[in-house]
Design an enzyme around this catalytic site. Structure first.
Site, PDB file in Angstrom:
ATOM      1  N   ASP A  32     -31.273  26.418  10.352  1.00 51.78           N
ATOM      2  CA  ASP A  32     -30.408  27.703  10.755  1.00 51.78           C
ATOM      3  C   ASP A  32     -29.027  27.638  11.105  1.00 51.78           C
ATOM      4  O   ASP A  32     -28.661  26.908  11.774  1.00 51.78           O
ATOM      5  CB  ASP A  32     -30.888  28.143  11.432  1.00 51.78           C
ATOM      6  CG  ASP A  32     -30.491  29.838  12.738  1.00 51.78           C
ATOM      7  OD1 ASP A  32     -30.221  29.853  12.184  1.00 51.78           O
ATOM      8  OD2 ASP A  32     -31.526  29.426  13.771  1.00 51.78           O
ATOM      9  N   ILE A  33     -28.337  28.037  10.437  1.00 48.72           N
ATOM     10  CA  ILE A  33     -26.971  27.980  10.850  1.00 48.72           C
ATOM     11  C   ILE A  33     -26.315  28.431  11.696  1.00 48.72           C
ATOM     12  O   ILE A  33     -25.586  27.510  12.671  1.00 48.72           O
ATOM     13  CB  ILE A  33     -26.167  28.777   9.149  1.00 48.72           C
ATOM     14  CG1 ILE A  33     -24.620  28.848   9.287  1.00 48.72           C
ATOM     15  CG2 ILE A  33     -26.073  30.590   9.936  1.00 48.72           C
ATOM     16  CD1 ILE A  33     -23.794  27.655   7.963  1.00 48.72           C
ATOM     17  N   ASN A  46     -19.428  41.290   6.178  1.00 47.00           N
ATOM     18  CA  ASN A  46     -19.664  42.873   5.062  1.00 47.00           C
ATOM     19  C   ASN A  46     -18.250  42.899   5.789  1.00 47.00           C
ATOM     20  O   ASN A  46     -17.130  42.290   6.733  1.00 47.00           O
ATOM     21  CB  ASN A  46     -20.474  43.712   5.642  1.00 47.00           C
ATOM     22  CG  ASN A  46     -20.272  43.894   6.483  1.00 47.00           C
ATOM     23  OD1 ASN A  46     -19.273  44.685   7.767  1.00 47.00           O
ATOM     24  ND2 ASN A  46     -21.574  44.496   7.761  1.00 47.00           N
ATOM     25  N   GLY A  54     -29.589  39.881   8.307  1.00 46.93           N
ATOM     26  CA  GLY A  54     -29.130  38.421   7.283  1.00 46.93           C
ATOM     27  C   GLY A  54     -28.706  36.906   8.756  1.00 46.93           C
ATOM     28  O   GLY A  54     -28.780  37.415   9.858  1.00 46.93           O
ATOM     29  N   VAL A  55     -27.947  36.603   8.191  1.00 51.96           N
ATOM     30  CA  VAL A  55     -26.905  35.922   9.013  1.00 51.96           C
ATOM     31  C   VAL A  55     -25.693  35.887   9.282  1.00 51.96           C
ATOM     32  O   VAL A  55     -26.136  35.483  11.174  1.00 51.96           O
ATOM     33  CB  VAL A  55     -26.413  34.580   7.736  1.00 51.96           C
ATOM     34  CG1 VAL A  55     -25.668  33.531   8.520  1.00 51.96           C
ATOM     35  CG2 VAL A  55     -27.442  33.885   6.989  1.00 51.96           C
ATOM     36  N   ASP A  56     -25.269  37.125   9.676  1.00 43.58           N
ATOM     37  CA  ASP A  56     -24.125  37.877   9.957  1.00 43.58           C
ATOM     38  C   ASP A  56     -25.302  38.244  12.033  1.00 43.58           C
ATOM     39  O   ASP A  56     -24.466  38.002  12.451  1.00 43.58           O
ATOM     40  CB  ASP A  56     -23.612  39.366  10.128  1.00 43.58           C
ATOM     41  CG  ASP A  56     -22.698  39.440  10.371  1.00 43.58           C
ATOM     42  OD1 ASP A  56     -21.970  39.772  10.992  1.00 43.58           O
ATOM     43  OD2 ASP A  56     -22.226  40.542   9.122  1.00 43.58           O
ATOM     44  N   SER A 139     -23.943  35.737  -0.308  1.00 45.22           N
ATOM     45  CA  SER A 139     -24.531  37.017  -1.237  1.00 45.22           C
ATOM     46  C   SER A 139     -26.164  36.883  -1.579  1.00 45.22           C
ATOM     47  O   SER A 139     -25.833  37.832  -2.683  1.00 45.22           O
ATOM     48  CB  SER A 139     -23.444  36.506  -1.967  1.00 45.22           C
ATOM     49  OG  SER A 139     -22.215  37.048  -1.705  1.00 45.22           O
ATOM     50  N   GLY A 141     -28.615  37.428   0.151  1.00 45.77           N
ATOM     51  CA  GLY A 141     -29.685  37.618   0.637  1.00 45.77           C
ATOM     52  C   GLY A 141     -29.659  39.608   0.134  1.00 45.77           C
ATOM     53  O   GLY A 141     -29.572  39.841  -0.779  1.00 45.77           O
ATOM     54  N   VAL A 142     -29.208  39.969   1.466  1.00 50.09           N
ATOM     55  CA  VAL A 142     -28.772  41.543   1.305  1.00 50.09           C
ATOM     56  C   VAL A 142     -28.103  42.276   0.004  1.00 50.09           C
ATOM     57  O   VAL A 142     -28.404  43.077  -0.749  1.00 50.09           O
ATOM     58  CB  VAL A 142     -28.340  41.456   2.534  1.00 50.09           C
ATOM     59  CG1 VAL A 142     -27.593  43.804   2.367  1.00 50.09           C
ATOM     60  CG2 VAL A 142     -29.349  42.019   3.437  1.00 50.09           C
TER      61      VAL A 142
HETATM   62  N1  AR6 Z   1     -29.260  30.554   8.699  1.00 50.26           N
HETATM   63  C1  AR6 Z   1     -29.361  30.154   7.484  1.00 50.26           C
HETATM   64  N2  AR6 Z   1     -29.151  31.517   6.285  1.00 50.26           N
HETATM   65  C2  AR6 Z   1     -29.621  32.042   6.685  1.00 50.26           C
HETATM   66  C3  AR6 Z   1     -29.691  32.879   8.175  1.00 50.26           C
HETATM   67  C4  AR6 Z   1     -29.501  31.656   9.065  1.00 50.26           C
HETATM   68  N3  AR6 Z   1     -30.243  32.049  10.082  1.00 50.26           N
HETATM   69  N4  AR6 Z   1     -30.807  33.866   7.801  1.00 50.26           N
HETATM   70  C5  AR6 Z   1     -30.887  33.982   6.391  1.00 50.26           C
HETATM   71  N5  AR6 Z   1     -30.459  33.188   5.653  1.00 50.26           N
HETATM   72  P1  AR6 Z   1     -27.693  37.753   3.734  1.00 50.26           P
HETATM   73  P2  AR6 Z   1     -25.297  38.225   1.929  1.00 50.26           P
HETATM   74  C6  AR6 Z   1     -30.182  33.221   4.768  1.00 50.26           C
HETATM   75  O1  AR6 Z   1     -28.286  39.403   3.227  1.00 50.26           O
HETATM   76  O2  AR6 Z   1     -26.288  38.592   0.591  1.00 50.26           O
HETATM   77  C7  AR6 Z   1     -25.573  41.329   6.189  1.00 50.26           C
HETATM   78  O3  AR6 Z   1     -26.500  42.573   6.520  1.00 50.26           O
HETATM   79  C8  AR6 Z   1     -30.736  34.003   3.421  1.00 50.26           C
HETATM   80  O4  AR6 Z   1     -31.904  33.778   3.182  1.00 50.26           O
HETATM   81  O5  AR6 Z   1     -27.276  37.398   5.538  1.00 50.26           O
HETATM   82  O6  AR6 Z   1     -24.515  37.670   2.052  1.00 50.26           O
HETATM   83  C9  AR6 Z   1     -24.118  41.794   5.851  1.00 50.26           C
HETATM   84  O7  AR6 Z   1     -23.527  42.297   7.449  1.00 50.26           O
HETATM   85  C10 AR6 Z   1     -30.282  34.535   1.866  1.00 50.26           C
HETATM   86  O8  AR6 Z   1     -30.429  33.251   1.443  1.00 50.26           O
HETATM   87  O9  AR6 Z   1     -26.723  37.566   3.277  1.00 50.26           O
HETATM   88  C11 AR6 Z   1     -23.882  41.896   4.805  1.00 50.26           C
HETATM   89  O10 AR6 Z   1     -23.861  43.207   5.079  1.00 50.26           O
HETATM   90  C12 AR6 Z   1     -28.799  33.864   2.794  1.00 50.26           C
HETATM   91  O11 AR6 Z   1     -28.668  33.379   4.770  1.00 50.26           O
HETATM   92  C13 AR6 Z   1     -24.394  41.320   4.087  1.00 50.26           C
HETATM   93  O12 AR6 Z   1     -25.869  40.881   5.067  1.00 50.26           O
HETATM   94  C14 AR6 Z   1     -27.613  35.020   2.390  1.00 50.26           C
HETATM   95  O13 AR6 Z   1     -28.140  36.147   3.309  1.00 50.26           O
HETATM   96  C15 AR6 Z   1     -24.645  40.144   3.257  1.00 50.26           C
HETATM   97  O14 AR6 Z   1     -25.117  39.510   2.475  1.00 50.26           O
END
Ligand code: AR6
Length: 202
Positions: A32-33, A46, A54-56, A139, A141-142
Site C-alpha cells: 500500500d503506497i 487527475n 484508487g490511490v488518490d 494510469s 487502474g481507473v
Molecule cells: N497502493 C498502491 N497501489 C494502489 C493502491 C494503494 N493504496 N490503491 C490502488 N492501487 P488508480 P489511475 C493501484 O485508479 O489509473 C483516481 O480517481 C491500482 O491497483 O488509483 O492513474 C484519480 O483521481 C492500480 O494498479 O489510478 C484519477 O481520476 C494503480 O494503483 C484516476 O483515478 C493506479 O490506479 C487515476 O487513474
C-alpha cells in the site's frame, strides 16, 4: 508444519525484489503506497488535483483534509506533469501528485505522457534533493493502462533518469496485488539480461 514454514518463506520472498543501479536501489514491493516511509510518495491523480478514487482516494484519506486544502491552491496539473505537496498525516514527508494519461490504444501521445509523468516526479524529487521515492503503477487502474505496457514505460523512464547522477538512493515501486507485482519482477529480470547497469540483488 514444514509445508507451512515453506509457504511462509515463499510468501515473504515473493513480497519484494531489489536491484541496484549505480548507487540507487530499485525496489518492487507488493503493498500500500500510503504506508511507505519515504521522502515522497507519488499520487496517481487527475488534472483537478482535488482527489478521486484508487490511490488518490487512499492518499487523501490517510493524509487528512489539510492535503486537499493545499491541492486546492495548486490550480490543477496537466496530464504528463506533476506537483509537490506536503504529506501531512502520511508517513511520507511529501506527496508528488502526477497525472498519467487515460489509456487509448491508438493514440501515440499516450506512452509519451505516461513517461513524462514518471520523469516529472523524478525531476521534482531531484530538485528537492530527496533520497527516497515510492511510485504506484500510474494510469493502470481507473485510467485503464495495461499493466505490462505501463510497467515497461515506468522502468525505462527510471533507468534513463538514472543515467545522470542523482540524490535518490531508493526508488520503490509499490504494486497493489500479486499480478501487478509479478509483472514488475518479470520485466526487471528480462531487462537485467541486456542492461549491464542493472544488478538484481534478491
Ligand atoms: N497502493 C498502491 N497501489 C494502489 C493502491 C494503494 N493504496 N490503491 C490502488 N492501487 P488508480 P489511475 C493501484 O485508479 O489509473 C483516481 O480517481 C491500482 O491497483 O488509483 O492513474 C484519480 O483521481 C492500480 O494498479 O489510478 C484519477 O481520476 C494503480 O494503483 C484516476 O483515478 C493506479 O490506479 C487515476 O487513474
Amino acid at each position: 508444519m514444514a509445508w507451512g514454514v515453506c509457504q511462509a518463506w515463499v510468501a515473504c520472498w515473493a513480497e519484494s525484489m531489489r536491484c541496484r543501479i549505480v548507487q540507487t536501489l530499485l525496489e518492487c514491493v507488493e503493498g500500500d503506497i500510503t504506508a511507505q516511509e519515504v521522502d515522497a510518495i507519488v499520487n496517481a491523480a487527475n488534472e483537478s488535483l482535488l482527489g478521486g478514487g484508487g490511490v488518490d482516494g487512499a492518499i487523501h484519506r490517510a493524509a487528512g483534509p489539510e492535503l486537499l486544502e493545499e491541492t486546492r491552491r495548486l490550480g490543477g496539473c496537466r496530464t504528463g506533469d506533476a506537483k509537490l505537496t506536503r504529506g501531512y498525516r502520511l508517513p511520507a514527508r511529501y506527496v508528488i501528485h502526477a497525472v498519467g494519461p487515460v489509456y487509448r490504444p491508438d493514440d501515440p501521445d499516450v506512452p509519451r505522457l505516461l513517461a513524462s509523468a514518471y520523469r516529472r516526479c523524478l525531476e521534482i524529487a531531484q530538485q528537492q534533493a530527496f533520497a527516497s521515492i515510492a511510485f504506484p503503477a500510474i494510469s493502470t487502474g481507473v485510467y485503464g493502462y495495461p499493466q505490462a505496457e505501463a510497467c515497461e514505460i515506468a522502468l525505462h523512464t527510471t533507468l534513463e533518469f538514472l543515467d545522470q547522477s542523482t540524490s535518490l538512493r531508493l526508488i520503490r515501486f509499490v504494486l497493489f496485488g500479486a499480478p501487478a507485482y509479478s509483472v514488475y519482477v518479470q520485466t526487471i529480470q528480462r531487462m537485467a539480461q541486456t542492461d549491464s547497469r542493472l544488478h538484481v540483488l534478491d
